[in-house]
Design an enzyme around this catalytic site. Structure first.
Site, PDB file in Angstrom:
ATOM      1  N   LYS A  89       0.719  -1.129  -0.064  1.00  0.00           N
ATOM      2  CA  LYS A  89       0.134   0.205   0.050  1.00  0.00           C
ATOM      3  C   LYS A  89       0.848   1.080   0.122  1.00  0.00           C
ATOM      4  CE  LYS A  89      -4.175  -1.866   2.065  1.00  0.00           C
ATOM      5  NZ  LYS A  89      -5.473  -1.276   3.206  1.00  0.00           N
ATOM      6  N   LYS A 132      -4.366 -10.887  -6.198  1.00  0.00           N
ATOM      7  CA  LYS A 132      -5.776 -11.018  -5.408  1.00  0.00           C
ATOM      8  C   LYS A 132      -6.757  -9.946  -5.952  1.00  0.00           C
ATOM      9  CE  LYS A 132      -5.879  -8.591  -1.216  1.00  0.00           C
ATOM     10  NZ  LYS A 132      -6.545  -8.350   0.042  1.00  0.00           N
ATOM     11  N   LYS A 139     -10.408  -4.431  -3.893  1.00  0.00           N
ATOM     12  CA  LYS A 139     -11.444  -3.372  -4.105  1.00  0.00           C
ATOM     13  C   LYS A 139     -10.807  -2.112  -4.471  1.00  0.00           C
ATOM     14  CE  LYS A 139     -11.893  -3.326   0.958  1.00  0.00           C
ATOM     15  NZ  LYS A 139     -12.760  -3.742   2.149  1.00  0.00           N
TER      16      LYS A 139
HETATM   17  P1  AMP Z   1     -10.241  -6.219   2.661  1.00  0.00           P
HETATM   18  O1  AMP Z   1     -11.110  -6.101   1.492  1.00  0.00           O
HETATM   19  O2  AMP Z   1      -8.616  -6.065   2.498  1.00  0.00           O
HETATM   20  O3  AMP Z   1     -10.915  -5.121   3.863  1.00  0.00           O
HETATM   21  O4  AMP Z   1     -10.466  -7.716   3.116  1.00  0.00           O
HETATM   22  C1  AMP Z   1     -11.665  -7.997   4.019  1.00  0.00           C
HETATM   23  C2  AMP Z   1     -11.651  -9.253   4.250  1.00  0.00           C
HETATM   24  O5  AMP Z   1     -11.938 -10.099   2.933  1.00  0.00           O
HETATM   25  C3  AMP Z   1     -10.541 -10.143   4.574  1.00  0.00           C
HETATM   26  O6  AMP Z   1     -10.663 -11.096   5.696  1.00  0.00           O
HETATM   27  C4  AMP Z   1      -9.709 -10.566   3.511  1.00  0.00           C
HETATM   28  O7  AMP Z   1      -8.848 -11.430   3.679  1.00  0.00           O
HETATM   29  C5  AMP Z   1     -10.804 -11.097   2.905  1.00  0.00           C
HETATM   30  N1  AMP Z   1     -10.519 -10.543   1.013  1.00  0.00           N
HETATM   31  C6  AMP Z   1     -10.166  -9.623   0.639  1.00  0.00           C
HETATM   32  N2  AMP Z   1      -9.908  -9.792  -0.774  1.00  0.00           N
HETATM   33  C7  AMP Z   1     -10.092 -11.308  -0.914  1.00  0.00           C
HETATM   34  C8  AMP Z   1      -9.687 -11.949  -1.987  1.00  0.00           C
HETATM   35  N3  AMP Z   1      -9.295 -11.553  -3.299  1.00  0.00           N
HETATM   36  N4  AMP Z   1      -9.873 -13.358  -1.719  1.00  0.00           N
HETATM   37  C9  AMP Z   1     -10.306 -13.820  -0.775  1.00  0.00           C
HETATM   38  N5  AMP Z   1     -10.562 -13.189   0.455  1.00  0.00           N
HETATM   39  C10 AMP Z   1     -10.261 -11.652   0.457  1.00  0.00           C
END
Ligand code: AMP
Ligand code: TRP
Length: 328
Positions: free
Chosen positions: A113, A196, A199
Site C-alpha cells: 500500500k 488477488k 476493491k
Molecule cells: P479487505 O478487502 O482487505 O478489507 O478484506 C476484507 C476481508 O476479505 C479479509 O478477511 C480478507 O482476507 C478478505 N479478502 C479480501 N480480498 C480477498 C480475495 N481476493 N480473496 C479472498 N479473500 C479476500
C-alpha cells in the site's frame, strides 16, 4: 458453557467484491452458530488511506448491509462500527509502545500500500494499521479470527504482541489464532490471476462487486482473462481458469472436479456464460435483501451492537491500564 469468541472486520474503503464474500463473510455466516461472534466495520482502518467523508459514511452503512444480507444474524452475532468504541484507539496506543518498528516495516500489506501511495505520502496510520488490528482482536478475548489468507501476517503480529505484553505485565490477553479455510484462499483478479481480487484495483474489470448488476457481471466475465488452450481444466498451469473455476465452485457448491467433467469438450465461452449465470443467481437474491434494509434499521442494529461490546472493551482496557501503572 460460554462459546469461544471470534472477531473479524472489513474496511468500508471500496466496493466489496465476491472475494470478500467468498474469502471472509461466507465463513462467518457458518461460524456464527458455534461461536460468540463479533463482526466489525473497521472505519478507523479505512482512513489510513485518504477517504471522501460522505463516501466513507455511505460505505460504512453499506458494509453492515452486506453482512446482514449475506446472512449474519444480529440475534446470533454482534455487529458494530469500530469508531463507536474509542477503546480500540486507546489500546492501540498502548500496544504501539511495545511493538518494534522493524516488525511493522516487514508487513507486506504495508509495503504494497505504501508503494501504491508513493512512499513519501503513505500515512503514519497506514504504518500503524496492524497495531490497531491487534487491538481490535485483543480487546475482546478473541480466540479465533476468521480472515482471508492475506491477513495471516497481521494475526501473527497480534500473537507476538499479546505474548510480549503478557510476559511483561502478567497474563492479560488471550493468544488468538487465525481461522482460514480452503475457501478463504485468495480469489484472484479477473484481469490478472497473479494478484488477488481487490476493491482498490485500478480497473473495474479486476473484480465482481457485490452490487454489480446482471449486465455488468456478464460483461466482466466475458472480458476476464483466460489461459492459452481451450480445455476446461483445473490446475496450476492455467491459473486464470483455476480462479474462475474456484469462483464457480464456491458459489454453486459443486467441486472443481465435477465442473471439469461438466465442461469436457465444451468451449471457454460456454463455461464463462454458465459462470456468469452462477454469479447472477447468487447476487440477485442477495441484492434484493440489501435493498430491503433501510439505513435507519441498520444503524439501530449497529448501535445495539456497540452497546453490547462497550462493557467488554472497557473492562479489558481498565485491566491493561492498571497493569501498566496508569493511575485509576
Ligand atoms: P479487505 O478487502 O482487505 O478489507 O478484506 C476484507 C476481508 O476479505 C479479509 O478477511 C480478507 O482476507 C478478505 N479478502 C479480501 N480480498 C480477498 C480475495 N481476493 N480473496 C479472498 N479473500 C479476500
Ligand atoms: N485488516 C483487515 C483487512 O483488511 C480488516 C481488519 C481490521 C480485521 N481489524 C480486524 C480483520 C480484526 C480481523 C480482525 O481485511
Amino acid at each position: 458453557m460460554n462459546k469461544p469468541r471470534i472477531f473479524s472486520g472489513i474496511q468500508p474503503s471500496g466496493n466489496l467484491h465476491i472475494g470478500n464474500y467468498l474469502g471472509a463473510i461466507k465463513n462467518w455466516v457458518k461460524l456464527q452458530d458455534q461461536y460468540d461472534s463479533i463482526f466489525c466495520v473497521v472505519d478507523m482502518h479505512a482512513i489510513t488511506v485518504p477517504q471522501d467523508p460522505a463516501e466513507l459514511r455511505r460505505r460504512t452503512i453499506e458494509v453492515a448491509k452486506v453482512y446482514l444480507a449475506s446472512g449474519i444474524d444480529p440475534k446470533k452475532s454482534t455487529l458494530f462500527i469500530q469508531s463507536h468504541i474509542s477503546e480500540h484507539a486507546e489500546l492501540a496506543w498502548i500496544l504501539n509502545t511495545i511493538a518494534k518498528i522493524p516488525e511493522l516495516e516487514k508487513m507486506t500489506q504495508f509495503k504494497d500500500k505504501a508503494q501504491k501511495a508513493g512512499k513519501e505520502s503513505a500515512s503514519v496510520g497506514l504504518f500503524d494499521y496492524p497495531i490497531l488490528m491487534a487491538s481490535d482482536i485483543l480487546l475482546y478475548d478473541t480466540e479465533l479470527v476468521p480472515v482471508g489468507k492475506d491477513q495471516l501476517q497481521h494475526i501473527e503480529l497480534t500473537r507476538t504482541l499479546a505474548e510480549r505484553f503478557n510476559k511483561k505485565f502478567g497474563k492479560t490477553f488471550i493468544i488468538p489464532k487465525a481461522f482460514t479455510t480452503k475457501e478463504s484462499e485468495n480469489i484472484m483478479g479477473l484481469d490478472d490471476p497473479t494478484k488477488k481480487m481487490s476493491k482498490s484495483a485500478s480497473s473495474e474489470y479486476n473484480y465482481i462487486a457485490l452490487t454489480d448488476d446482471e449486465e455488468t457481471v456478464r460483461r466482466k466475465i466475458k472480458k476476464a482473462v483466460t489461459d492459452s488452450g481451450s480445455e476446461i481444466v483445473y490446475n496450476d498451469s492455467k491459473p486464470a481458469l483455476k480462479n474462475l473455476i474456484n469462483i464457480y465452485s464456491l458459489l454453486s457448491e459443486i467441486s472443481p472436479k465435477e465442473i471439469e467433467n461438466k465442461y469436457v469438450g465444451k468451449k471457454y465461452s460456454d463455461f464463462k456464460n454458465a459462470l456468469a449465470e452462477v454469479i447472477i443467481n447468487y447476487l440477485t437474491p442477495f441484492q434484493k435483501k440489501m435493498a430491503k434494509l433501510t439505513d435507519e434499521k441498520v444503524l439501530e442494529i449497529l448501535e445495539e451492537g456497540a452497546k453490547r461490546v462497550r462493557p467488554l472493551a472497557q473492562k479489558k482496557l481498565r485491566e491493561v491500564k492498571k497493569k501498566i501503572g496508569f493511575v485509576a
